[in-house]
Every structure is written in C-alpha cells, then in structure tokens.
Design a protein around this motif. Sequence first.
Motif, mmCIF file in Angstrom:
data_model
loop_
_atom_site.group_PDB
_atom_site.id
_atom_site.type_symbol
_atom_site.label_atom_id
_atom_site.label_comp_id
_atom_site.label_asym_id
_atom_site.label_seq_id
_atom_site.Cartn_x
_atom_site.Cartn_y
_atom_site.Cartn_z
ATOM 1 N N GLN A 137 0.837 -1.188 0.000
ATOM 2 C CA GLN A 137 0.000 0.000 0.000
ATOM 3 C C GLN A 137 0.875 1.242 0.000
ATOM 4 O OE1 GLN A 137 -3.645 0.412 0.079
ATOM 5 N NE2 GLN A 137 -2.788 2.393 -0.557
ATOM 6 N N GLU A 138 0.723 2.048 -1.032
ATOM 7 C CA GLU A 138 1.469 3.305 -1.112
ATOM 8 C C GLU A 138 0.764 4.390 -0.302
ATOM 9 O OE1 GLU A 138 1.496 1.214 -5.159
ATOM 10 O OE2 GLU A 138 -0.030 1.940 -3.764
ATOM 11 N N SER A 139 1.544 5.309 0.235
ATOM 12 C CA SER A 139 0.979 6.462 0.916
ATOM 13 C C SER A 139 1.914 7.653 0.736
ATOM 14 C CB SER A 139 0.761 6.179 2.404
ATOM 15 O OG SER A 139 1.974 5.847 3.043
ATOM 16 N N THR B 140 -0.564 5.329 -6.427
ATOM 17 C CA THR B 140 -0.988 6.607 -5.868
ATOM 18 C C THR B 140 -0.632 7.722 -6.848
ATOM 19 O OG1 THR B 140 -0.910 8.029 -3.904
ATOM 20 C CG2 THR B 140 1.158 7.002 -4.545
#
Length: 119
Positions: free
Chosen positions: A5-7, A113
């Motif tokens: 999961q990119e953030s 993202t």
Amino acid sequence: QVQLQESGPGLVKPSQTLSLTCTVSGGSITSNYYGWTWIRQSPGKGLEWLGVIATDGMTYYSPSLKSRASISRDTSKNQFSLQLSSVTPEDTAVYYCARGAGWDTYDYWGQGTQVTVSS
C-alpha cells in the motif's frame, strides 16, 4: 497473501521533494530473493522503473533520474520509501510499489498513488 500500500501526498510543488512510503503486509521486506521496487506511469506513457531496494538493503536506481532518487526502508515497520528531489511537472505520475520476483517480474503490486507536481 502479500499486500502493498502506497501512501504520501498527492500534490507536490516544483523543486520540492516527493516522499512516498510503501507498507507491506503478509511478507517481510527482508525475505530473501525479492526486490522491493518503485515504478511509475506518467500520463500517456508506459511504466518506468525507478529503483529497488534488495533484501540485503542494497539500492539501485534508474540512471534517468540523475541521482534525484533515494530508496530507504524501515524494517521495524515493514516499509520502504521513495524520495525524489527537485521534482518538476514531468514527475507527475501514478507511483506504484511492487515486489520484484525476478528479472522484470513483479508478483505483487500496490494499487498506485497519483502524485501531481504543480504550483
């Protein structure tokens, strides 16, 4: 099942530094034989490999980034991060993290993202 999961911020101003983090679950970033990778796709273009951090912590980058990229990791959080300095609007793209499982082979990807470079 490995999940990535990119953030990070979706908007970055020109000349600033883009910072993204990839959180990995279901597998350790220190497991052997995998390369934890950043890839992007700019509007109307194909996928561009940016760099990788190997399980031993060694990093490799695309020459096209001209030393602007830095990849690091936090093994306690099972995360790896990308920093891209001196960004321009040409760095606008969807950024993905992925697990490399061989030459040009990625078996798990984050959802991506969007990062826009604009003043």
